[in-house]
Design an enzyme around this catalytic site. Structure first.
Site, PDB file in Angstrom:
ATOM      1  N   LEU A  33      -0.261  -2.700  -2.106  1.00  0.00           N
ATOM      2  CA  LEU A  33       0.647  -1.565  -2.282  1.00  0.00           C
ATOM      3  C   LEU A  33       0.847  -1.236  -3.760  1.00  0.00           C
ATOM      4  O   LEU A  33       0.655  -2.086  -4.635  1.00  0.00           O
ATOM      5  CB  LEU A  33       2.006  -1.883  -1.652  1.00  0.00           C
ATOM      6  CG  LEU A  33       2.047  -2.029  -0.126  1.00  0.00           C
ATOM      7  CD1 LEU A  33       3.432  -2.515   0.304  1.00  0.00           C
ATOM      8  CD2 LEU A  33       1.702  -0.713   0.558  1.00  0.00           C
ATOM      9  N   SER A  36       2.487  -3.704  -6.455  1.00  0.00           N
ATOM     10  CA  SER A  36       2.260  -5.108  -6.074  1.00  0.00           C
ATOM     11  C   SER A  36       1.767  -5.954  -7.240  1.00  0.00           C
ATOM     12  O   SER A  36       1.842  -7.189  -7.198  1.00  0.00           O
ATOM     13  CB  SER A  36       1.258  -5.194  -4.914  1.00  0.00           C
ATOM     14  OG  SER A  36       0.009  -4.649  -5.297  1.00  0.00           O
ATOM     15  N   GLY A  37       1.243  -5.310  -8.270  1.00  0.00           N
ATOM     16  CA  GLY A  37       0.774  -6.053  -9.436  1.00  0.00           C
ATOM     17  C   GLY A  37      -0.730  -6.132  -9.574  1.00  0.00           C
ATOM     18  O   GLY A  37      -1.248  -6.946 -10.342  1.00  0.00           O
ATOM     19  N   LYS A  38      -1.452  -5.289  -8.854  1.00  0.00           N
ATOM     20  CA  LYS A  38      -2.920  -5.335  -8.863  1.00  0.00           C
ATOM     21  C   LYS A  38      -3.493  -5.231 -10.272  1.00  0.00           C
ATOM     22  O   LYS A  38      -4.281  -6.067 -10.707  1.00  0.00           O
ATOM     23  CB  LYS A  38      -3.493  -4.200  -8.000  1.00  0.00           C
ATOM     24  CG  LYS A  38      -3.107  -4.247  -6.540  1.00  0.00           C
ATOM     25  CD  LYS A  38      -3.765  -3.128  -5.759  1.00  0.00           C
ATOM     26  CE  LYS A  38      -3.356  -1.743  -6.217  1.00  0.00           C
ATOM     27  NZ  LYS A  38      -1.893  -1.493  -6.085  1.00  0.00           N
ATOM     28  N   SER A 106      -6.395   1.485  -1.959  1.00  0.00           N
ATOM     29  CA  SER A 106      -7.424   1.510  -0.898  1.00  0.00           C
ATOM     30  C   SER A 106      -6.823   1.094   0.445  1.00  0.00           C
ATOM     31  O   SER A 106      -7.131   0.035   0.964  1.00  0.00           O
ATOM     32  CB  SER A 106      -8.613   0.619  -1.271  1.00  0.00           C
ATOM     33  OG  SER A 106      -8.221  -0.659  -1.731  1.00  0.00           O
TER      34      SER A 106
END
EC number: 2.7.1.25
Length: 202
Positions: A33, A36-38, A106
């Site tokens: 999401l 989220s910290g991607k 994604s």
């Protein structure tokens, strides 16, 4: 596709490029999401890989929409096209012998599977950055959830559009309960254990 377009084979192969770089190449696909910290985790992973002499490139979702995908919106169809283009771009990086880190919400499993199918089985590492929508919304670093709640953003994943969690990701990191550094170390440990960042070639 026109009949007048032909595939041109290069005399230098992907394996040649990998040997030159001294490591294998792959796609590290960070999904999760917004908030989220991607990107934050991927940035730390890239720093660590760079320090180890690994050739890398980070494809960030927002950055790509400033250029390559500037013509796309956020409808389901545009989201799929966004990921398709990124998948093809990431495949080129793999062929170049580079470890590419791709950070994209994604939200649809089928789109992520499409990217996986573009490369060899051991060249796609799905990394699920797991964080509840409540925690992501409480962080809201870009103010997107507030805008989505005010309906200023349509089809926002986690609010007005779905997110399909990975069913069998190679790695799941819990960014809600663990630090960025701890999540990055988990990913690096996996890559080392699977000899993805090693120099042994089969």
């Amino acid at each position: 596709m026109t009949d007048n377009i032909y595939w041109h084979e290069s005399s230098i192969t992907k394996k040649d490029r990998q040997i030159l770089h001294g490591h294998k190449s792959c796609i590290l696909w960070f999904t999760g999401l917004s908030g989220s910290g991607k990107s934050t985790i991927a940035n730390v992973v890239e720093q660590q890989l760079h320090q180890r002499g690994i050739s890398t490139y980070l494809l960030d979702g927002d950055n790509v929409r400033h250029g390559l995908n500037a013509d796309l919106g956020f409808s389901p169809e545009d989201r799929s096209e966004n990921i398709r283009r990124i998948g093809e771009t990431a495949k080129l990086f793999v062929d170049s012998g580079t470890v590419v880190l791709a950070t994209f919400v994604s939200p649809y499993r089928v789109d992520r599977q499409t990217v996986r199918n573009l490369v060899q089985p051991n060249e796609f590492v799905e990394i699920y950055v797991q964080c509840s929508s409540k925690a992501c919304e409480s962080r809201d670093p870009k103010g997107l959830y507030k805008k989505a709640r005010r309906k200023e953003i349509k089809e926002f994943t986690g609010i007005s559009a779905p997110y399909e969690e990975p069913e069998h990701p190679e790695i799941t990191v819990d960014s809600e309960h663990f630090t960025v550094q701890e999540c990055a170390e988990q990913i690096l440990k996996y890559l080392s254990g699977e000899n993805i960042i090693g120099i042994t070639f089969s």
